[in-house]
Scaffold this active site. Sequence first.
Site, PDB file in Angstrom:
ATOM      1  N   ARG A 199      17.041 -52.796  43.257  1.00 41.21           N
ATOM      2  CA  ARG A 199      16.248 -53.537  42.277  1.00 41.21           C
ATOM      3  C   ARG A 199      15.781 -52.556  41.212  1.00 41.21           C
ATOM      4  NH1 ARG A 199      11.683 -56.788  45.538  1.00 41.21           N
ATOM      5  NH2 ARG A 199      10.398 -55.930  43.888  1.00 41.21           N
TER       6      ARG A 199
ATOM      7  N   ARG B 198      -3.350 -59.919  42.004  1.00 41.90           N
ATOM      8  CA  ARG B 198      -3.075 -58.497  41.832  1.00 41.90           C
ATOM      9  C   ARG B 198      -4.074 -57.857  40.867  1.00 41.90           C
ATOM     10  NH1 ARG B 198       2.390 -58.500  43.454  1.00 41.90           N
ATOM     11  NH2 ARG B 198       3.615 -56.687  43.247  1.00 41.90           N
TER      12      ARG B 198
ATOM     13  N   ARG C 213      15.393 -49.249  49.674  1.00 45.51           N
ATOM     14  CA  ARG C 213      15.583 -50.708  49.634  1.00 45.51           C
ATOM     15  C   ARG C 213      16.843 -51.088  48.839  1.00 45.51           C
ATOM     16  NH1 ARG C 213       9.789 -53.713  49.456  1.00 45.51           N
ATOM     17  NH2 ARG C 213       9.986 -53.609  47.193  1.00 45.51           N
TER      18      ARG C 213
ATOM     19  N   ARG D 115       4.497 -48.309  39.643  1.00 48.60           N
ATOM     20  CA  ARG D 115       3.934 -49.470  40.345  1.00 48.60           C
ATOM     21  C   ARG D 115       2.777 -49.046  41.250  1.00 48.60           C
ATOM     22  NH1 ARG D 115       8.634 -52.506  43.215  1.00 48.60           N
ATOM     23  NH2 ARG D 115       7.124 -54.160  43.463  1.00 48.60           N
TER      24      ARG D 115
ATOM     25  N   LYS E 167       4.018 -56.292  52.911  1.00 51.27           N
ATOM     26  CA  LYS E 167       3.333 -57.586  52.762  1.00 51.27           C
ATOM     27  C   LYS E 167       4.298 -58.748  52.989  1.00 51.27           C
ATOM     28  CE  LYS E 167       2.063 -57.168  48.438  1.00 51.27           C
ATOM     29  NZ  LYS E 167       2.508 -55.812  48.081  1.00 51.27           N
TER      30      LYS E 167
HETATM   31  P1  AMP Z   1       6.532 -57.874  44.259  1.00 53.42           P
HETATM   32  O1  AMP Z   1       7.848 -58.308  44.814  1.00 53.42           O
HETATM   33  O2  AMP Z   1       5.381 -58.663  44.787  1.00 53.42           O
HETATM   34  O3  AMP Z   1       6.298 -56.396  44.380  1.00 53.42           O
HETATM   35  O4  AMP Z   1       6.571 -58.197  42.693  1.00 53.42           O
HETATM   36  C1  AMP Z   1       7.547 -57.656  41.836  1.00 53.42           C
HETATM   37  C2  AMP Z   1       7.000 -57.564  40.410  1.00 53.42           C
HETATM   38  O5  AMP Z   1       6.643 -58.879  39.939  1.00 53.42           O
HETATM   39  C3  AMP Z   1       5.741 -56.736  40.248  1.00 53.42           C
HETATM   40  O6  AMP Z   1       6.004 -55.358  40.077  1.00 53.42           O
HETATM   41  C4  AMP Z   1       5.116 -57.337  39.001  1.00 53.42           C
HETATM   42  O7  AMP Z   1       5.781 -56.888  37.834  1.00 53.42           O
HETATM   43  C5  AMP Z   1       5.448 -58.812  39.157  1.00 53.42           C
HETATM   44  N1  AMP Z   1       4.371 -59.550  39.882  1.00 53.42           N
HETATM   45  C6  AMP Z   1       4.419 -60.091  41.140  1.00 53.42           C
HETATM   46  N2  AMP Z   1       3.266 -60.696  41.458  1.00 53.42           N
HETATM   47  C7  AMP Z   1       2.459 -60.539  40.380  1.00 53.42           C
HETATM   48  C8  AMP Z   1       1.116 -60.923  40.079  1.00 53.42           C
HETATM   49  N3  AMP Z   1       0.360 -61.593  40.962  1.00 53.42           N
HETATM   50  N4  AMP Z   1       0.621 -60.589  38.864  1.00 53.42           N
HETATM   51  C9  AMP Z   1       1.348 -59.921  37.950  1.00 53.42           C
HETATM   52  N5  AMP Z   1       2.609 -59.502  38.164  1.00 53.42           N
HETATM   53  C10 AMP Z   1       3.165 -59.820  39.366  1.00 53.42           C
END
Ligand code: AMP
Length: 208
Positions: free
Chosen positions: A156, A88, A123, A167, A13
């Site tokens: 990470r 999400r 990653r 996740r 994404k």
């Molecule tokens: P991402 O880089 O988008 O995968 O986000 C990393 C982490 O941030 C996720 O695993 C969630 O813990 C948190 N996160 C990111 N976006 C959201 C969202 N819209 N709602 C809730 N948690 C989020």
Amino acid sequence: MKLIFLGAPGAGKGTQAARISAALAIPAISTGDIIREAIRLGTPLGLEFKSYTDRGALVPDDLINALLKERLEKDDCQNGFILDGYPRTIEQAEFLDSVNISIDRVVDIEVDDESIVRRMGGRRFCPSCGATYHTVYSKPEKEGICDRCGAGLSIREDDKPETVLRRLEVYHEQTEPLIRYYGDKILSVNGRGELDAISNEILNGLKK
Ligand code: AMP
């Protein structure tokens, strides 16, 4: 154009959002980046976020909704935007509706779980300057060392294998129902091809 990019963690994404953002001249807004920045700065909110992200859970809707709304009110979003990683949950989508932010299209980047686990295991990121790498797809010149600033690369916390599986579970339970929620606004693309081919498929799909 107001767009949402949906897809499992690691589906690409962020990569595609950056490309389509450049092509359409609209900002790509990643809630994951906003959350990581708060964690990096060590703010009280950042510390709270970390307790969720470290175990692969979503942060509570009310915390992220407020931050997102504030971001969308900035001038650069007035002609459109790409939301990468938001909404999400159904609650977050309902929040967007409740503040009258109407989305034009929702791009769903499809990648199977097995490929996701393989991708995310490789990653790496630079804790010093934030550059990102992959042990197979985007290697640094010197293994384990950041090309940009020379610091040692890390994994990470939320890319560790047990957290990735969690996740994915969270994605299937809480985020995938959004595909039905957005119904005929969905544009599904196969996320397993070449980056250029995927970007073209998205851009062509958005014209229809
Ligand atoms: P991402 O880089 O988008 O995968 O986000 C990393 C982490 O941030 C996720 O695993 C969630 O813990 C948190 N996160 C990111 N976006 C959201 C969202 N819209 N709602 C809730 N948690 C989020």
